[in-house]
Enzyme design. Structure first.
Site, PDB file in Angstrom:
ATOM      1  N   ASP A  79      -9.490 113.769  -0.299  1.00  0.00           N
ATOM      2  CA  ASP A  79     -10.417 113.839   0.834  1.00  0.00           C
ATOM      3  C   ASP A  79      -9.990 115.012   1.721  1.00  0.00           C
ATOM      4  OD1 ASP A  79     -12.115 113.407   2.948  1.00  0.00           O
ATOM      5  OD2 ASP A  79     -11.582 111.303   3.236  1.00  0.00           O
ATOM      6  N   ASP A 130     -17.207 117.035   5.421  1.00  0.00           N
ATOM      7  CA  ASP A 130     -16.288 115.940   5.106  1.00  0.00           C
ATOM      8  C   ASP A 130     -16.709 115.407   3.744  1.00  0.00           C
ATOM      9  OD1 ASP A 130     -14.574 113.804   5.042  1.00  0.00           O
ATOM     10  OD2 ASP A 130     -15.376 112.799   6.820  1.00  0.00           O
ATOM     11  N   HIS A 138     -19.730 107.676   8.756  1.00  0.00           N
ATOM     12  CA  HIS A 138     -19.785 107.951  10.192  1.00  0.00           C
ATOM     13  C   HIS A 138     -20.620 109.186  10.483  1.00  0.00           C
ATOM     14  CE1 HIS A 138     -16.715 111.000   9.138  1.00  0.00           C
ATOM     15  NE2 HIS A 138     -16.231 110.046   8.359  1.00  0.00           N
ATOM     16  N   HIS A 164     -15.552 111.821  13.901  1.00  0.00           N
ATOM     17  CA  HIS A 164     -16.190 110.510  14.082  1.00  0.00           C
ATOM     18  C   HIS A 164     -16.959 110.551  15.394  1.00  0.00           C
ATOM     19  CE1 HIS A 164     -12.951 108.391  11.375  1.00  0.00           C
ATOM     20  NE2 HIS A 164     -13.784 109.147  10.701  1.00  0.00           N
ATOM     21  N   GLU A 190     -19.761 107.741   2.946  1.00  0.00           N
ATOM     22  CA  GLU A 190     -18.613 107.498   2.067  1.00  0.00           C
ATOM     23  C   GLU A 190     -18.494 106.017   1.753  1.00  0.00           C
ATOM     24  OE1 GLU A 190     -14.708 108.231   3.817  1.00  0.00           O
ATOM     25  OE2 GLU A 190     -15.603 108.173   5.814  1.00  0.00           O
ATOM     26  N   GLU A 201     -17.518 110.668  -1.283  1.00  0.00           N
ATOM     27  CA  GLU A 201     -18.085 110.950   0.036  1.00  0.00           C
ATOM     28  C   GLU A 201     -18.856 112.261   0.027  1.00  0.00           C
ATOM     29  OE1 GLU A 201     -16.441 111.265   4.659  1.00  0.00           O
ATOM     30  OE2 GLU A 201     -15.085 111.642   2.972  1.00  0.00           O
TER      31      GLU A 201
END
Length: 444
Positions: free
Chosen positions: A217, A228, A297, A305, A330, A425
Protein backbone atom coordinates in the site's frame (compact mmCIF):
# COMPACT_ATOMS: atom_id res chain seq x y z
CA UNK A 1 14.50 52.74 -25.35
CA UNK A 2 14.51 50.16 -22.55
CA UNK A 3 17.48 49.62 -20.21
CA UNK A 4 18.13 46.31 -21.93
CA UNK A 5 18.15 47.87 -25.43
CA UNK A 6 20.48 50.63 -24.26
CA UNK A 7 22.85 48.11 -22.72
CA UNK A 8 22.86 46.03 -25.87
CA UNK A 9 23.65 49.14 -28.03
CA UNK A 10 26.53 50.17 -25.75
CA UNK A 11 27.90 46.65 -25.74
CA UNK A 12 27.69 46.49 -29.55
CA UNK A 13 29.53 49.81 -29.89
CA UNK A 14 32.26 48.65 -27.50
CA UNK A 15 32.61 45.42 -29.42
CA UNK A 16 32.88 47.35 -32.69
CA UNK A 17 35.59 49.61 -31.24
CA UNK A 18 37.49 46.59 -29.97
CA UNK A 19 37.21 44.95 -33.37
CA UNK A 20 38.39 48.07 -35.22
CA UNK A 21 41.25 48.44 -32.79
CA UNK A 22 42.29 44.87 -33.27
CA UNK A 23 42.07 45.24 -37.04
CA UNK A 24 44.11 48.47 -37.00
CA UNK A 25 46.89 46.85 -35.01
CA UNK A 26 48.01 45.14 -38.10
CA UNK A 27 45.71 46.64 -40.73
CA UNK A 28 46.96 44.00 -43.07
CA UNK A 29 43.25 42.86 -43.24
CA UNK A 30 41.58 40.07 -41.26
CA UNK A 31 43.89 37.47 -42.73
CA UNK A 32 46.80 39.29 -41.21
CA UNK A 33 45.57 38.82 -37.62
CA UNK A 34 47.32 36.22 -35.51
CA UNK A 35 45.38 33.35 -33.92
CA UNK A 36 45.85 34.84 -30.44
CA UNK A 37 44.41 38.18 -31.60
CA UNK A 38 41.35 36.46 -33.07
CA UNK A 39 40.86 34.45 -29.87
CA UNK A 40 41.01 37.59 -27.71
CA UNK A 41 38.54 39.34 -29.99
CA UNK A 42 36.03 36.46 -29.71
CA UNK A 43 36.30 36.49 -25.90
CA UNK A 44 35.69 40.26 -25.75
CA UNK A 45 32.63 39.95 -27.99
CA UNK A 46 31.29 37.15 -25.80
CA UNK A 47 31.73 39.23 -22.63
CA UNK A 48 30.03 42.22 -24.27
CA UNK A 49 27.03 40.09 -25.23
CA UNK A 50 26.78 38.70 -21.70
CA UNK A 51 26.87 42.23 -20.24
CA UNK A 52 24.04 43.28 -22.56
CA UNK A 53 21.79 40.38 -21.54
CA UNK A 54 18.81 41.14 -19.24
CA UNK A 55 19.43 40.61 -15.51
CA UNK A 56 19.62 36.94 -14.66
CA UNK A 57 19.54 35.78 -18.30
CA UNK A 58 23.19 34.74 -18.41
CA UNK A 59 22.83 32.88 -15.10
CA UNK A 60 19.70 31.16 -16.33
CA UNK A 61 21.51 30.12 -19.50
CA UNK A 62 24.43 28.82 -17.46
CA UNK A 63 22.10 26.82 -15.23
CA UNK A 64 20.30 25.44 -18.28
CA UNK A 65 23.61 24.36 -19.78
CA UNK A 66 24.69 22.53 -16.62
CA UNK A 67 21.87 21.11 -14.50
CA UNK A 68 19.55 21.02 -17.50
CA UNK A 69 22.08 19.52 -19.90
CA UNK A 70 20.80 15.98 -19.57
CA UNK A 71 17.20 17.17 -19.92
CA UNK A 72 18.03 19.12 -23.11
CA UNK A 73 19.47 15.95 -24.61
CA UNK A 74 16.24 14.05 -23.99
CA UNK A 75 14.11 13.41 -27.06
CA UNK A 76 10.60 14.81 -26.58
CA UNK A 77 7.57 12.80 -25.44
CA UNK A 78 6.95 9.62 -27.40
CA UNK A 79 10.60 9.31 -28.49
CA UNK A 80 11.83 9.19 -24.91
CA UNK A 81 12.77 5.78 -23.49
CA UNK A 82 12.65 5.09 -19.77
CA UNK A 83 15.80 3.83 -18.09
CA UNK A 84 16.05 0.59 -16.15
CA UNK A 85 15.76 1.07 -13.22
CA UNK A 86 13.42 3.98 -14.01
CA UNK A 87 14.88 7.42 -13.25
CA UNK A 88 13.36 9.86 -15.78
CA UNK A 89 10.43 11.88 -14.36
CA UNK A 90 7.10 10.92 -15.89
CA UNK A 91 6.34 14.51 -16.89
CA UNK A 92 9.06 14.37 -19.59
CA UNK A 93 7.06 11.71 -21.42
CA UNK A 94 4.04 14.01 -21.59
CA UNK A 95 5.29 17.50 -22.51
CA UNK A 96 1.71 18.58 -23.29
CA UNK A 97 0.68 17.52 -19.75
CA UNK A 98 -2.04 15.25 -21.08
CA UNK A 99 -1.39 12.34 -18.73
CA UNK A 100 -3.14 8.98 -19.20
CA UNK A 101 -6.73 8.87 -18.03
CA UNK A 102 -7.96 6.22 -15.64
CA UNK A 103 -10.85 3.86 -16.26
CA UNK A 104 -14.17 5.61 -16.93
CA UNK A 105 -17.38 4.18 -15.49
CA UNK A 106 -20.88 5.53 -16.07
CA UNK A 107 -23.24 6.53 -13.32
CA UNK A 108 -26.44 4.52 -13.12
CA UNK A 109 -30.03 5.09 -12.05
CA UNK A 110 -31.10 8.69 -11.52
CA UNK A 111 -27.66 9.99 -12.51
CA UNK A 112 -27.29 8.19 -15.84
CA UNK A 113 -28.29 11.41 -17.66
CA UNK A 114 -25.10 13.15 -16.58
CA UNK A 115 -22.94 11.38 -19.16
CA UNK A 116 -24.70 13.08 -22.10
CA UNK A 117 -25.26 16.45 -20.46
CA UNK A 118 -23.37 19.25 -22.20
CA UNK A 119 -23.50 21.28 -19.00
CA UNK A 120 -21.83 18.47 -17.00
CA UNK A 121 -19.15 18.00 -19.65
CA UNK A 122 -18.38 21.72 -19.65
CA UNK A 123 -18.09 21.74 -15.86
CA UNK A 124 -15.43 19.05 -16.06
CA UNK A 125 -13.14 21.40 -18.00
CA UNK A 126 -12.90 23.63 -14.92
CA UNK A 127 -10.98 20.89 -13.07
CA UNK A 128 -8.55 20.09 -15.90
CA UNK A 129 -5.35 21.22 -14.10
CA UNK A 130 -6.23 19.48 -10.86
CA UNK A 131 -7.16 16.25 -12.65
CA UNK A 132 -3.91 16.34 -14.63
CA UNK A 133 -2.00 16.59 -11.34
CA UNK A 134 -3.55 13.43 -9.94
CA UNK A 135 -3.31 11.61 -13.27
CA UNK A 136 0.42 12.30 -13.27
CA UNK A 137 0.64 10.91 -9.73
CA UNK A 138 -1.35 7.85 -10.85
CA UNK A 139 0.96 7.19 -13.79
CA UNK A 140 3.92 7.33 -11.41
CA UNK A 141 2.14 4.80 -9.18
CA UNK A 142 1.51 2.45 -12.12
CA UNK A 143 5.08 2.56 -13.39
CA UNK A 144 6.61 2.14 -9.94
CA UNK A 145 4.52 -0.89 -9.05
CA UNK A 146 5.22 -2.42 -12.48
CA UNK A 147 8.97 -2.02 -11.97
CA UNK A 148 8.83 -3.31 -8.39
CA UNK A 149 6.90 -6.44 -9.32
CA UNK A 150 9.17 -7.21 -12.24
CA UNK A 151 12.57 -6.47 -10.74
CA UNK A 152 12.48 -6.19 -6.95
CA UNK A 153 9.66 -7.99 -5.16
CA UNK A 154 10.82 -11.57 -4.89
CA UNK A 155 11.21 -14.07 -2.05
CA UNK A 156 14.35 -13.29 -0.09
CA UNK A 157 14.31 -9.50 -0.47
CA UNK A 158 14.73 -7.50 2.72
CA UNK A 159 11.57 -5.53 3.46
CA UNK A 160 13.51 -2.38 4.28
CA UNK A 161 15.42 -2.61 0.98
CA UNK A 162 12.18 -3.12 -0.92
CA UNK A 163 10.53 -0.10 0.71
CA UNK A 164 13.46 2.22 0.20
CA UNK A 165 13.81 1.15 -3.44
CA UNK A 166 10.11 1.80 -4.04
CA UNK A 167 10.12 5.18 -2.31
CA UNK A 168 13.29 6.37 -4.05
CA UNK A 169 11.81 5.35 -7.40
CA UNK A 170 8.68 7.36 -6.64
CA UNK A 171 10.83 10.37 -5.74
CA UNK A 172 12.62 10.20 -9.09
CA UNK A 173 9.62 9.56 -11.32
CA UNK A 174 7.47 12.21 -9.67
CA UNK A 175 10.37 14.69 -9.62
CA UNK A 176 10.08 15.23 -5.87
CA UNK A 177 9.66 18.89 -4.96
CA UNK A 178 9.17 19.41 -1.24
CA UNK A 179 5.47 19.47 -0.42
CA UNK A 180 4.52 20.01 -4.06
CA UNK A 181 5.20 16.47 -5.24
CA UNK A 182 6.43 13.25 -3.73
CA UNK A 183 5.60 10.25 -1.58
CA UNK A 184 2.15 10.65 -0.01
CA UNK A 185 2.61 8.27 2.93
CA UNK A 186 4.92 5.46 4.12
CA UNK A 187 5.00 2.24 2.13
CA UNK A 188 2.74 -0.24 3.88
CA UNK A 189 3.99 -3.81 3.41
CA UNK A 190 2.01 -5.64 6.08
CA UNK A 191 2.50 -9.41 6.17
CA UNK A 192 0.00 -12.22 6.70
CA UNK A 193 -2.20 -11.49 9.76
CA UNK A 194 -1.08 -7.84 9.84
CA UNK A 195 -3.65 -5.95 7.77
CA UNK A 196 -2.29 -2.41 7.58
CA UNK A 197 0.10 0.31 8.82
CA UNK A 198 3.27 -1.74 9.02
CA UNK A 199 6.54 -0.60 7.46
CA UNK A 200 10.01 -1.54 8.71
CA UNK A 201 11.77 0.80 11.12
CA UNK A 202 15.55 1.25 10.95
CA UNK A 203 17.42 -1.94 11.76
CA UNK A 204 14.50 -4.24 10.92
CA UNK A 205 15.77 -7.47 9.34
CA UNK A 206 12.46 -8.95 8.11
CA UNK A 207 12.78 -10.81 4.82
CA UNK A 208 9.91 -11.51 2.39
CA UNK A 209 9.18 -15.24 2.24
CA UNK A 210 7.58 -17.46 -0.42
CA UNK A 211 4.62 -18.24 1.85
CA UNK A 212 3.95 -14.63 2.88
CA UNK A 213 0.85 -12.65 1.92
CA UNK A 214 1.96 -9.04 1.60
CA UNK A 215 -0.28 -5.99 1.26
CA UNK A 216 1.67 -3.34 -0.68
CA UNK A 217 0.00 0.00 0.00
CA UNK A 218 1.80 3.15 -1.17
CA UNK A 219 0.81 6.64 -2.22
CA UNK A 220 1.93 9.40 -4.56
CA UNK A 221 0.84 13.02 -4.77
CA UNK A 222 1.12 16.18 -6.86
CA UNK A 223 0.12 19.41 -5.12
CA UNK A 224 -1.52 17.41 -2.36
CA UNK A 225 -3.75 15.40 -4.73
CA UNK A 226 -3.19 11.91 -3.37
CA UNK A 227 -3.32 8.57 -5.17
CA UNK A 228 -3.97 5.91 -2.53
CA UNK A 229 -3.73 2.49 -4.13
CA UNK A 230 -2.86 -0.99 -2.88
CA UNK A 231 -2.60 -4.61 -3.98
CA UNK A 232 -1.60 -7.95 -2.49
CA UNK A 233 1.42 -10.08 -3.37
CA UNK A 234 1.44 -13.85 -2.79
CA UNK A 235 3.97 -16.11 -4.48
CA UNK A 236 2.31 -19.36 -3.35
CA UNK A 237 -0.72 -19.98 -5.61
CA UNK A 238 -2.68 -21.55 -2.74
CA UNK A 239 -3.55 -18.01 -1.58
CA UNK A 240 -4.97 -16.95 -4.96
CA UNK A 241 -8.64 -17.55 -3.98
CA UNK A 242 -8.18 -15.05 -1.13
CA UNK A 243 -6.69 -12.45 -3.48
CA UNK A 244 -9.43 -13.04 -6.06
CA UNK A 245 -12.14 -12.54 -3.45
CA UNK A 246 -10.74 -9.22 -2.26
CA UNK A 247 -10.04 -7.93 -5.76
CA UNK A 248 -13.61 -8.71 -6.82
CA UNK A 249 -14.97 -7.06 -3.67
CA UNK A 250 -12.96 -3.89 -4.32
CA UNK A 251 -14.13 -3.76 -7.94
CA UNK A 252 -17.70 -4.16 -6.70
CA UNK A 253 -17.22 -1.23 -4.36
CA UNK A 254 -15.84 0.86 -7.22
CA UNK A 255 -18.80 -0.02 -9.46
CA UNK A 256 -21.32 0.73 -6.72
CA UNK A 257 -19.82 4.11 -5.76
CA UNK A 258 -21.14 7.26 -7.37
CA UNK A 259 -22.87 10.59 -6.91
CA UNK A 260 -25.78 10.36 -4.43
CA UNK A 261 -24.88 6.75 -3.51
CA UNK A 262 -25.21 6.03 0.21
CA UNK A 263 -21.99 4.88 1.87
CA UNK A 264 -23.83 2.02 3.58
CA UNK A 265 -24.96 0.68 0.19
CA UNK A 266 -21.33 0.39 -0.93
CA UNK A 267 -20.53 -1.60 2.22
CA UNK A 268 -23.44 -3.96 1.73
CA UNK A 269 -22.49 -4.67 -1.90
CA UNK A 270 -18.86 -5.31 -0.91
CA UNK A 271 -19.76 -7.71 1.89
CA UNK A 272 -22.13 -9.72 -0.29
CA UNK A 273 -19.38 -10.38 -2.83
CA UNK A 274 -16.50 -10.87 -0.40
CA UNK A 275 -18.24 -13.39 1.83
CA UNK A 276 -19.46 -15.48 -1.09
CA UNK A 277 -15.87 -16.71 -1.41
CA UNK A 278 -13.95 -19.31 0.54
CA UNK A 279 -10.41 -20.65 0.53
CA UNK A 280 -8.90 -24.02 1.43
CA UNK A 281 -5.57 -23.94 3.24
CA UNK A 282 -3.81 -27.09 4.38
CA UNK A 283 -6.99 -29.15 4.18
CA UNK A 284 -9.15 -26.64 6.10
CA UNK A 285 -11.79 -24.44 4.47
CA UNK A 286 -12.14 -20.80 5.51
CA UNK A 287 -14.86 -18.32 4.64
CA UNK A 288 -13.31 -15.07 3.42
CA UNK A 289 -14.54 -12.45 5.89
CA UNK A 290 -14.62 -8.69 5.48
CA UNK A 291 -12.46 -6.96 8.08
CA UNK A 292 -15.42 -5.06 9.47
CA UNK A 293 -13.54 -2.31 11.33
CA UNK A 294 -11.48 -1.22 8.31
CA UNK A 295 -12.94 1.19 5.77
CA UNK A 296 -12.37 3.13 2.61
CA UNK A 297 -12.40 6.91 2.94
CA UNK A 298 -12.77 10.24 1.21
CA UNK A 299 -9.56 12.11 0.28
CA UNK A 300 -8.91 15.86 0.25
CA UNK A 301 -5.79 17.90 -0.59
CA UNK A 302 -2.99 16.89 1.82
CA UNK A 303 -5.59 14.95 3.84
CA UNK A 304 -5.61 11.19 3.33
CA UNK A 305 -8.69 10.66 5.54
CA UNK A 306 -11.03 13.55 4.77
CA UNK A 307 -13.98 12.72 7.00
CA UNK A 308 -16.21 10.23 5.18
CA UNK A 309 -15.74 6.50 5.76
CA UNK A 310 -16.74 3.89 3.18
CA UNK A 311 -17.65 0.68 5.08
CA UNK A 312 -17.04 -2.80 3.71
CA UNK A 313 -19.92 -4.40 5.61
CA UNK A 314 -23.60 -3.55 5.69
CA UNK A 315 -25.06 -1.24 8.31
CA UNK A 316 -22.86 1.80 7.91
CA UNK A 317 -23.78 5.47 7.56
CA UNK A 318 -26.46 6.64 5.14
CA UNK A 319 -24.35 9.69 4.19
CA UNK A 320 -24.24 10.14 0.42
CA UNK A 321 -21.30 10.57 -1.91
CA UNK A 322 -21.13 13.92 -3.72
CA UNK A 323 -19.94 15.30 -7.04
CA UNK A 324 -16.30 16.41 -7.01
CA UNK A 325 -15.16 14.05 -4.25
CA UNK A 326 -12.18 11.71 -4.27
CA UNK A 327 -12.49 8.32 -2.55
CA UNK A 328 -10.15 5.48 -1.71
CA UNK A 329 -12.26 2.37 -2.22
CA UNK A 330 -10.42 -0.37 -0.34
CA UNK A 331 -11.46 -3.74 0.98
CA UNK A 332 -9.78 -6.27 3.26
CA UNK A 333 -10.60 -9.98 3.32
CA UNK A 334 -9.41 -12.30 6.09
CA UNK A 335 -9.26 -15.96 7.01
CA UNK A 336 -9.30 -14.90 10.68
CA UNK A 337 -11.94 -13.14 12.78
CA UNK A 338 -12.38 -10.27 10.36
CA UNK A 339 -11.60 -7.74 13.08
CA UNK A 340 -8.31 -5.94 13.69
CA UNK A 341 -6.64 -4.48 16.75
CA UNK A 342 -3.49 -2.40 17.31
CA UNK A 343 -0.32 -4.40 17.91
CA UNK A 344 3.46 -4.43 17.29
CA UNK A 345 5.90 -1.52 17.15
CA UNK A 346 4.54 1.72 15.68
CA UNK A 347 6.13 3.14 12.53
CA UNK A 348 3.40 5.37 10.99
CA UNK A 349 2.66 8.90 12.22
CA UNK A 350 0.72 11.86 10.89
CA UNK A 351 0.20 15.42 12.03
CA UNK A 352 -3.35 16.07 13.18
CA UNK A 353 -5.01 17.97 10.33
CA UNK A 354 -7.14 20.04 12.72
CA UNK A 355 -4.48 20.69 15.36
CA UNK A 356 -4.13 24.37 16.12
CA UNK A 357 -1.23 26.05 17.88
CA UNK A 358 -0.26 24.06 20.96
CA UNK A 359 2.60 25.41 23.13
CA UNK A 360 5.51 23.03 23.60
CA UNK A 361 8.10 23.13 26.40
CA UNK A 362 10.60 20.61 25.08
CA UNK A 363 13.04 22.34 22.66
CA UNK A 364 13.65 19.07 20.80
CA UNK A 365 9.90 18.67 20.29
CA UNK A 366 9.70 22.17 18.81
CA UNK A 367 12.59 21.41 16.49
CA UNK A 368 11.07 18.06 15.43
CA UNK A 369 7.71 19.72 14.76
CA UNK A 370 9.46 22.23 12.54
CA UNK A 371 11.00 19.36 10.56
CA UNK A 372 7.61 17.67 10.24
CA UNK A 373 5.89 20.88 9.11
CA UNK A 374 8.57 21.60 6.52
CA UNK A 375 8.87 18.12 5.01
CA UNK A 376 5.48 16.43 5.52
CA UNK A 377 2.91 19.01 6.55
CA UNK A 378 -0.23 16.94 7.18
CA UNK A 379 0.96 13.98 5.08
CA UNK A 380 1.80 10.76 6.91
CA UNK A 381 5.42 9.85 7.63
CA UNK A 382 7.40 7.11 9.35
CA UNK A 383 10.53 6.88 11.45
CA UNK A 384 12.64 5.99 8.43
CA UNK A 385 11.69 9.31 6.84
CA UNK A 386 12.91 11.18 9.93
CA UNK A 387 16.14 9.17 9.87
CA UNK A 388 16.60 10.08 6.21
CA UNK A 389 16.37 13.78 7.09
CA UNK A 390 19.14 13.41 9.64
CA UNK A 391 16.97 13.42 12.75
CA UNK A 392 18.34 11.41 15.67
CA UNK A 393 17.37 10.71 19.27
CA UNK A 394 13.87 11.95 18.58
CA UNK A 395 11.86 9.24 20.38
CA UNK A 396 11.04 11.41 23.40
CA UNK A 397 10.24 14.44 21.23
CA UNK A 398 7.96 12.37 19.00
CA UNK A 399 6.17 10.98 22.06
CA UNK A 400 5.77 14.53 23.35
CA UNK A 401 4.12 15.59 20.08
CA UNK A 402 1.80 12.59 20.24
CA UNK A 403 0.89 13.23 23.89
CA UNK A 404 0.12 16.86 23.03
CA UNK A 405 -2.27 15.77 20.26
CA UNK A 406 -0.24 17.44 17.52
CA UNK A 407 0.84 14.17 15.92
CA UNK A 408 -1.18 10.94 15.88
CA UNK A 409 0.47 7.50 15.95
CA UNK A 410 -0.92 4.77 13.68
CA UNK A 411 0.26 1.37 14.99
CA UNK A 412 -0.03 -1.80 12.88
CA UNK A 413 -3.54 -3.27 12.66
CA UNK A 414 -3.66 -7.03 13.16
CA UNK A 415 -6.15 -9.88 12.92
CA UNK A 416 -5.56 -13.15 14.82
CA UNK A 417 -2.06 -14.61 14.52
CA UNK A 418 -1.91 -17.39 11.95
CA UNK A 419 -4.58 -15.83 9.74
CA UNK A 420 -4.08 -14.20 6.35
CA UNK A 421 -5.39 -10.83 5.20
CA UNK A 422 -5.47 -9.48 1.64
CA UNK A 423 -6.19 -5.94 0.41
CA UNK A 424 -6.97 -4.17 -2.85
CA UNK A 425 -7.57 -0.44 -3.20
CA UNK A 426 -8.24 2.17 -5.88
CA UNK A 427 -8.62 5.95 -5.89
CA UNK A 428 -11.70 7.22 -7.73
CA UNK A 429 -12.98 10.69 -8.63
CA UNK A 430 -16.64 11.61 -9.05
CA UNK A 431 -16.65 13.82 -12.14
CA UNK A 432 -19.87 15.70 -13.01
CA UNK A 433 -20.56 13.33 -15.92
CA UNK A 434 -18.90 10.01 -14.96
CA UNK A 435 -16.58 8.51 -12.37
CA UNK A 436 -12.93 7.84 -13.09
CA UNK A 437 -10.91 5.05 -11.50
CA UNK A 438 -7.78 7.17 -11.36
CA UNK A 439 -5.35 4.42 -10.31
CA UNK A 440 -6.58 1.63 -12.60
CA UNK A 441 -3.83 -0.17 -14.51
CA UNK A 442 -3.29 -3.24 -16.63
CA UNK A 443 -2.31 -5.16 -13.51
CA UNK A 444 -5.49 -4.59 -11.46
Amino acid sequence: MSDTDAAMEVAAQNAEKEENGAANVGDMDAKGMTKNQKKKLRKKKSKAAAAAAPNGESKASEKENTSGAAENLMPPGKDLVQTNPPTIPIKHFYPDRNFPEGEWQSYTGDNAWREKSEDMLNREKLDADMINDIREAAEVHRQVRKYMMKEVIKPGVKMITMCETLENTVRKLIDERGLQAGVAFPTGCSLNYVAAHWTPNAGDTTVLQYDDVMKLDFGTHINGRIVDCAFTVAFNPKYQPLLDAVKEATNTGVRTAGIDVRLCDVGEAVQEVMESHEIELDGKTFEVKCVRNLNGHSIAPYQIHAGKSVPIVKGGEATRMEEGEFYAIETFGSTGKGYVHEDLECSHYMKNFDAGHIPLRLPKAKQLLSTINKNFGTLAFCRRYLDRLGESRYAMALKNLCDAGIVDPYPPLCDTRGSYVAQYEHTIYLHPSRKEVISRGEDY
